[in-house]
Design an enzyme around this catalytic site. Structure first.
Site, mmCIF file in Angstrom:
data_model
loop_
_atom_site.group_PDB
_atom_site.id
_atom_site.type_symbol
_atom_site.label_atom_id
_atom_site.label_comp_id
_atom_site.label_asym_id
_atom_site.label_seq_id
_atom_site.Cartn_x
_atom_site.Cartn_y
_atom_site.Cartn_z
ATOM 1 N N SER A 211 0.842 -1.196 0.000
ATOM 2 C CA SER A 211 0.000 0.000 0.000
ATOM 3 C C SER A 211 0.886 1.258 0.000
ATOM 4 O O SER A 211 1.743 1.397 -0.873
ATOM 5 C CB SER A 211 -0.971 -0.040 1.186
ATOM 6 O OG SER A 211 -2.016 0.874 1.007
ATOM 7 N N ASP A 336 -8.492 -5.229 -4.637
ATOM 8 C CA ASP A 336 -7.809 -4.235 -3.803
ATOM 9 C C ASP A 336 -8.694 -3.023 -3.500
ATOM 10 O O ASP A 336 -8.540 -2.377 -2.471
ATOM 11 C CB ASP A 336 -6.544 -3.743 -4.528
ATOM 12 C CG ASP A 336 -5.273 -4.135 -3.804
ATOM 13 O OD1 ASP A 336 -5.299 -4.192 -2.559
ATOM 14 O OD2 ASP A 336 -4.251 -4.384 -4.475
ATOM 15 N N HIS A 455 -7.847 -5.452 -0.128
ATOM 16 C CA HIS A 455 -6.653 -4.690 0.209
ATOM 17 C C HIS A 455 -6.083 -5.198 1.545
ATOM 18 O O HIS A 455 -6.826 -5.399 2.497
ATOM 19 C CB HIS A 455 -7.024 -3.209 0.319
ATOM 20 C CG HIS A 455 -5.831 -2.303 0.372
ATOM 21 N ND1 HIS A 455 -4.898 -2.271 -0.648
ATOM 22 C CD2 HIS A 455 -5.406 -1.416 1.302
ATOM 23 C CE1 HIS A 455 -3.968 -1.383 -0.338
ATOM 24 N NE2 HIS A 455 -4.244 -0.862 0.841
#
Length: 555
Positions: A211, A336, A455
């Site tokens: 991320s 995600d 995610h």
């Protein structure tokens, strides 16, 4: 039997006597001593927690070298994370004294030397996070033991400033920004200078992160300040080209923070902010978590990197030549965007409530705002082209997730891979898509039964949680974790995820600018999981079709 017992006792005694350990390690700041743990027969590990790599940082200043210490520093406990907002964004946690790193060094019969080094950079939207990760009953998410043991590599995790203290910028020299990135850079440089004392190879450092950490990894390969220090890099669900990676108008955010803490917004602003209570500053940079299709949560992620003329001399897209000799893996999870889109359009998570098509149009309208109605309509036509006359409830919900996934992560990642492959000299390029369904899919409210990989779902597998906490997982999760650790650590050793000490289930081809090959990663994967041209129609839309439409005139 008695004789056997004596043999066993002698073997245990001999092993205890010859337990491989680094003991006290000399670093540039002084001597450190960690804990030595036994992993198995003739296999031990030294763990160092809370080793300082820089001094307590000055407010809105670059990190400085640590002045050093006398005697032996006992590096047995994680240090506090950098000052940040708590989960509820109602208070702060952590400390300004936070520039420490943790090191895991595996040993066989003898003390290790010249091992590859993997340096982890955590995510958290540049707002939160810590070098040890989330903690559940003293089981820390970013514990490097499983990777280090299974892959025979040294693992390092580092702390860096986040939120206002890490990324606030006026866009001028009085508050240039990027302090958190400078912290990461100082840690990388420290590892490069000191890791040989821990049995590591300073010429073989691999960065990896997820991320905002994945974007950070990419930024560290693009800045000229790391020349010659990084050999390889892995970006999971985040690259420098993501729409949240760079703040376009940092001054506006600095002025908003200044007003919240009663500072002037003129030439006195920077001086006033530097003297303000750090907890108040941190709270003033918190995120508004109420998303909507017209105001997606992504557009509230306001603190991130800036093009400062120093750490980032130019826009990231113009800096890929600095990574030409670095081997690079980048990829995303197949859903995600779910975490974010679920905040913008909560109905996508309902099994019974329809998601209005109008909500998808509003979300696309927000993501294509500078192109006006024409941009939104072109986008909607692209995403609904294979719906047929009557799309069902699930199709519409999955399309909403796909829009978020493509815009926030997948398309920018493909663009970064393309740029890296295009400009690389000796550096190799690899692309992946993780498609393992979420473990809670269909079991709890936020996870519909059609859920793919959300995610941050990748973190547990990268850090070997199915092995460390086996009761929380099925055997299939251990297969997946084994595969990912094998690919990642092979890559750290050789620059090729297929070659190293660990067997892999499929040969992962390089990503080339013509074939765009990638590996789909899944617990049940085999040789057939090599694919090409990931979501090409949508990548083409966001990277070619949309930019070619006329922009609305802005003030």
């Amino acid at each position: 039997m008695e004789l056997l017992g004596i043999f066993v006792a002698v073997a245990v005694l001999l092993e205890a006597v010859s337990a491989a350990s680094l003991g006290v390690v000399y670093t540039e700041g002084g001597m450190v001593e960690g804990k030595n743990i036994r992993l198995g027969f003739r296999r031990h590990m030294d763990v160092f927690k809370g080793v300082p790599f820089a001094d307590i940082p000055g407010r809105f200043e670059k990190p400085k070298r640590h002045p050093g210490w006398d005697g032996v520093l006992k590096a047995n406990d994680y240090r506090e994370r950098c000052l940040q907002v708590n989960m509820l964004m109602s208070d702060t946690r952590g400390s300004e004294d936070c520039l420490y790193l943790n090191i895991w060094v595996p040993h066989g019969r003898d003390v290790s030397t010249n091992l590859p080094v993997m340096v982890w950079i955590y995510g958290g939207g540049f707002l939160a996070g810590g070098s040890m990760g989330a903690n559940f009953l003293s089981n820390f998410l970013y514990d490097g033991q499983e990777i280090a043991d299974r892959g025979n590599v040294i693992v390092v995790t580092l702390g860096y400033r986040v939120g206002t203290l890490g990324f606030l910028s006026t866009g001028e020299s009085d508050l240039p920004g990027n302090y958190g990135l400078w912290d990461q850079q100082a840690a990388i440089a420290w590892v490069h200078r000191n890791i040989r004392s821990f049995g590591g190879d300073p010429s073989n450092i691999t960065l990896f992160g997820e991320s905002a950490g994945g974007a950070s990894v990419n930024f560290q390969t693009l800045t000229p300040h790391n020349k010659g220090m990084i050999r390889r890099a892995i970006s999971q669900s985040g690259v420098a080209l993501c729409p949240w990676g760079i703040i376009k108008n940092p001054r506006r955010i600095a002025e908003e923070v200044a007003l919240k803490v009663n500072c002037p917004t003129d030439s006195r602003m920077a001086a006033c902010l530097k003297m303000t209570d750090p907890a108040l500053l941190t709270l003033a940079g918190k995120l508004h978590v109420q998303g909507s299709p017209d105001n997606p949560i992504l557009q509230n992620l306001v603190l991130s990197a800036v093009v400062d003329g120093d750490f980032l001399p130019e826009e990231p897209s113009k800096l890929f030549h600095n990574a030409a000799e670095i081997d690079y893996i980048a990829g995303v999870n197949d859903m995600d965007g779910h975490l974010f889109t679920g905040m913008d359009i909560p109905t996508i998570n309902s099994m019974v409530v329809d998601t209005p098509i109008e909500d998808l149009k509003r979300l696309l309208g927000a993501y294509t705002a500078d192109k006006g109605k024409a941009g939104m309509e072109e986008a909607f036509n692209t995403y609904s082209s294979d719906w047929g006359a009557k799309p069902d409830r699930e199709t519409i919900k999955k399309t909403a997730v796909a829009i978020g996934t493509d815009y926030i992560f997948l398309v920018p990642t493909q663009a970064a891979l393309y740029m890296h492959a295009n400009i690389a000299t000796t550096g190799r390029t690899y692309s992946y898509l993780l498609s393992e369904p979420n473990r809670l899919g269909g079991l709890t409210t936020p996870y519909p039964r059609w859920m793919g990989c959300d995610h941050a779902d990748d973190l547990q597998y990268v850090f070997g949680k199915p092995f460390a906490t086996p009761l929380g997982y099925w055997p299939r999760h251990r297969y997946l974790s084994r595969y990912i650790i094998a690919y990642w650590t092979n890559f750290a050793k050789t620059g090729n995820p297929n070659q190293g000490d660990s067997e892999v289930p499929a040969t992962w081809p390089e990503f080339k600018s013509d074939g765009h090959q990638y590996l789909e990663i899944h617990h049940n994967m085999d040789k057939s999981y090599v694919r090409q041209k990931m979501r090409m129609r949508y990548v083409h839309f966001w990277s070619s079709v949309l930019p070619s439409l006329p922009s609305l005139k802005t003030e």
